[in-house]
Design an enzyme around this catalytic site. Structure first.
Site, PDB file in Angstrom:
ATOM      1  CB  VAL A   1      40.743 -19.553  60.201  1.00  0.00           C
ATOM      2  CG1 VAL A   1      39.398 -19.234  60.846  1.00  0.00           C
ATOM      3  CG2 VAL A   1      41.361 -20.806  60.831  1.00  0.00           C
TER       4      VAL A   1
ATOM      5  CG  HIS B   1      37.766 -14.577  50.943  1.00  0.00           C
ATOM      6  ND1 HIS B   1      36.628 -15.093  50.399  1.00  0.00           N
ATOM      7  CD2 HIS B   1      37.592 -14.639  52.281  1.00  0.00           C
ATOM      8  CE1 HIS B   1      35.797 -15.465  51.356  1.00  0.00           C
ATOM      9  NE2 HIS B   1      36.381 -15.197  52.523  1.00  0.00           N
ATOM     10  CG  MET B   2      39.697 -11.369  55.674  1.00  0.00           C
ATOM     11  SD  MET B   2      39.708 -10.756  57.373  1.00  0.00           S
ATOM     12  CE  MET B   2      40.790 -11.876  58.186  1.00  0.00           C
ATOM     13  CG  HIS B   3      43.490 -16.496  53.832  1.00  0.00           C
ATOM     14  ND1 HIS B   3      43.398 -15.658  52.739  1.00  0.00           N
ATOM     15  CD2 HIS B   3      44.708 -17.088  53.754  1.00  0.00           C
ATOM     16  CE1 HIS B   3      44.504 -15.752  52.025  1.00  0.00           C
ATOM     17  NE2 HIS B   3      45.324 -16.596  52.627  1.00  0.00           N
ATOM     18  CB  VAL B   4      43.767 -16.418  60.292  1.00  0.00           C
ATOM     19  CG1 VAL B   4      44.841 -16.656  61.348  1.00  0.00           C
ATOM     20  CG2 VAL B   4      43.023 -15.114  60.558  1.00  0.00           C
TER      21      VAL B   4
END
Length: 170
Positions: free
Chosen positions: A61, A118-121
């Site tokens: 996400v 690009h950060m993401h969970v």
């Protein structure tokens, strides 16, 4: 003897992944969402399957805006991100019935982020017994369903879960 079948990993092993640029950035040709394993693309947030999963249903996400750190998110983006995580947990829970989940972020290259810019969970469904001797002794995981089958089963749930959002592409 039993075979472990994960043919989609060969692209990773050989370095033949056709994706250029950031896997999370949604600019350009967006007609191949299934090829990119995109389950939802909204105005602020996207949800996609991890092409090289730790377990069946491993999701990512991310904000649609290219940011490396959650502290860079606008308040609306942060709220939308965690709402998407919650909806993703609901969809995975409904379809896959996991015993639990791992949810987390790897921020920065040293922390293990595969796409540090690009950060993401990560959301990883977990089942009792999914870590067994194979992972411990041989660093092998068994993923019982082809990734595209999992995508096809998850996609309708995400269309429904995000149907009320305006401005997204479901």
């Amino acid at each position: 003897m039993k075979n472990l079948w994960a043919p989609w990993r060969m692209d990773y092993i050989l370095g033949d992944d056709p994706q250029e640029g950031c896997i999370f950035c949604t600019e350009g040709d967006l007609t191949h969402d299934r090829d990119r394993l995109m389950l939802h693309i909204g105005p602020r947030i996207l949800v996609m399957m991890n092409r090289y999963p730790y377990n069946n249903g491993h999701l990512l996400v991310a904000p649609t805006r290219h940011v490396a750190d959650p502290r860079e998110l606008e308040p609306q983006e942060s709220a939308a991100l965690w709402e998407a995580v919650n909806r993703s947990l609901d969809c995975l829970g409904e379809l896959m019935k996991p015993d639990s989940f791992n949810v987390g972020l790897n921020l920065g290259e040293a922390a293990g982020a595969g796409v540090a810019a690009h950060m993401h969970v990560h959301i990883v469904p977990r089942w009792v017994g999914d870590t067994n001797f194979m992972a411990i002794l041989d660093e092998v995981r068994s993923i019982p369903e082809h990734i595209m089958q999992t995508y096809d089963r998850l996609r309708p749930l995400f269309v429904k879960a995000f149907a009320q959002d305006s401005g997204g592409r479901n």
